[in-house]
Design an enzyme around this catalytic site. Sequence first.
Site, short mmCIF file in Angstrom:
data_model
loop_
_atom_site.label_atom_id
_atom_site.label_comp_id
_atom_site.label_asym_id
_atom_site.label_seq_id
_atom_site.Cartn_x
_atom_site.Cartn_y
_atom_site.Cartn_z
N ASP A 14 78.39 -60.92 -2.13
CA ASP A 14 79.41 -61.91 -2.42
C ASP A 14 78.82 -63.06 -3.24
O ASP A 14 77.75 -63.58 -2.93
CB ASP A 14 79.94 -62.45 -1.08
N GLU A 70 79.30 -59.21 -6.92
CA GLU A 70 80.63 -59.78 -7.15
C GLU A 70 80.49 -61.01 -8.02
O GLU A 70 80.57 -62.15 -7.56
CB GLU A 70 81.31 -60.12 -5.81
#
Length: 649
Positions: A283, A325
């Site tokens: 993330d 990401e």
Amino acid sequence: MYDFSLHKSLDQLLKEKGLQIQDKDNAFYIRLMANASAIRSLFFEIYGHRADAQAYLDQLNQTILSGYQNRPERMKEKDQEKEGKTNWFLSPDITGMSLYVDRFCGHLNNMPDKLAYLKHLGVNLLHLMPLFESPASESDGGYAVSDFRKVDSRFGSLEDLERLREKMDENGQYLMLDIVLNHTSRQHPWAVRAKNGEADYQDYYYMFPDRHLPDQFDHYMPEIFPESSPGNFTYVEECGKWVMSVFHYYQWDLNYTNPRVFIEMLDTIYFYANIGVDILRIDAPAFIWKQLGTACQNLYQAHIILRLIKLCVQCSTPGMALLGEAIVAPSAIIKYFGTDAFTARECDLAYNATQMALQWDALATGNTQIMVSGQHDILQKPYGCSWINYTRCHDDIGLAYDDYFVQLAGYNPWDHKNFIKNYYTGYQHGSDASGALFSYNPRNHDSRLSGSLASLCGLEKSIQQNNPEKIQKSLHKILLMQANSIFLGGIPMLFYGDELGYTNDYSFLQDPSKSYDNRWMHRPIIDWDRTQKIGELGSPEEILFNGTRKLISIRKSHPAFGDYKNIGWLAPHNDYIAGFIRDFYERKVYCLFNYKDQDAYLTWFAFKQNGNSPSHLFDYWEEREYTVGLDHEYLILRPYQFLILEAKY
Ligand code: GLC
Ligand code: GLC
């Protein structure tokens, strides 16, 4: 450089720990020796200036070793199977779906029963949105983690997750989970100890005694959630300090200049790997390094850390692929695959956020020019790495593509992006979309977009207006968007509910833990009674579910849809149409998409410009054959029609 003493000490360590380096642990031994020098160089690149760097390197090597030793036998076997396939994730067999376990089916224990539904659709990779403990009232959808190793009781337990994974394994389904690398919840034990004044733990975060440095940082750093969490720092009353909190005020940024943070998080990565994660979604990797005087995104050191993680994972748990990401500018995204000597040696996968946004752009304007020129960056992806292609996900849509290409298409970038926002929020005349602006920043008027695939494609309004023609048009748009992303090279990642046409859900406005964040409007709660409508011929649910299912099965049936650097975009003949060729040895498939709300004419010459001219073309989507005509004749695409045409000679 060859480093005898390093290899010698590792050899010693492995012997002490009882590894059988000539026997069952031989593959690990080879991987470790092949990567040890590079690991050390990368580690020292960041931490080498510290007097204790060598001690931390020893600790890192221990962590690498225990990551391997904790790996269950079955997963070591899977590692080998995957190694045999070389870059297993490039195959056209894999299709994913992201879903929130609680909103999809209530609890982890209900998931095993839903696997058959997913399998029927063709989904064999599940991205389960964050499951680890996260305070319910300030969770950011699970991205504010207070315990990286405990499954939140809202979803179930670690044992439930492990049982699910085993069931998925039996079904041949892959698992994707997140590591929230950039920050923790302010309720994580590290944060609690920092609040209590423990200097060692304050050093896990970026904490400052006054506003002096925070003000300087803020000067250069953009704001991610300017409406709900303005600025990049939060005052912590308990200890009287300012902490960096780039996302929400309750998400504290971890300090990777501290080697303890890196090693702890690497250990967590191994913990996930050894649960059986096949793809680890890292993330927000763009944010993991901060430096005064910069935007604190995409910094060189962030890449070093990712490379280091990649090499460590490659040694101990090599079957787990890494997905970065990085939702950043097109030219910055591509660097997450690695550059120079590290090309294709950083993240294995990245989100094709550029393509996603460009498709929304083309759908609003009916003009594919910007999408086609945007391929300039996208096509630079190195061989061996791949995209996650998607039309929607749990996050907002940022229009981060290059203004230069907007200009090339003859638009003023500022006006054009405003047009797109007005279009999807439904303010533009003629638009049937119902979306909302997300994170409007009054300082620079920047904003992004929220809304579900169906609502942005007009289904919500068309149903309200009870207009059958418009409903059909919305369904065509949805399938066009899905088809375009499914046939590009890379893993298609569906977002749950989109296969059934779920429109926006406004109930989040009643929940104070969500009302400040309109991304919740496109995170539906699945009603399984409604899913029965798949059986009602002609219902939106039936059309979308069966359509999506067919797209996935066409993709699986053809090797040209694997991602082997086998895509070439067609020279534009008609701006309404985006087109590319996927090829595999002698076989060629032309994929054509009409983004315009009107018929689009394509000269047959378009099929004669790329090597041998086909005599016929077979469309897998509508299952009909076309005879290639003369150059002054046309193939006519209906509004929002797409064709997946195999060339026949
Ligand atoms: C990622 C997630 C997003 C979250 C953010 C902060 O971008 O996708 O949902 O808000 O990270 O963790
Ligand atoms: C920003 C970040 C991205 C995150 C998103 C959440 O765009 O770059 O990582 O998903 O904010 O809204």
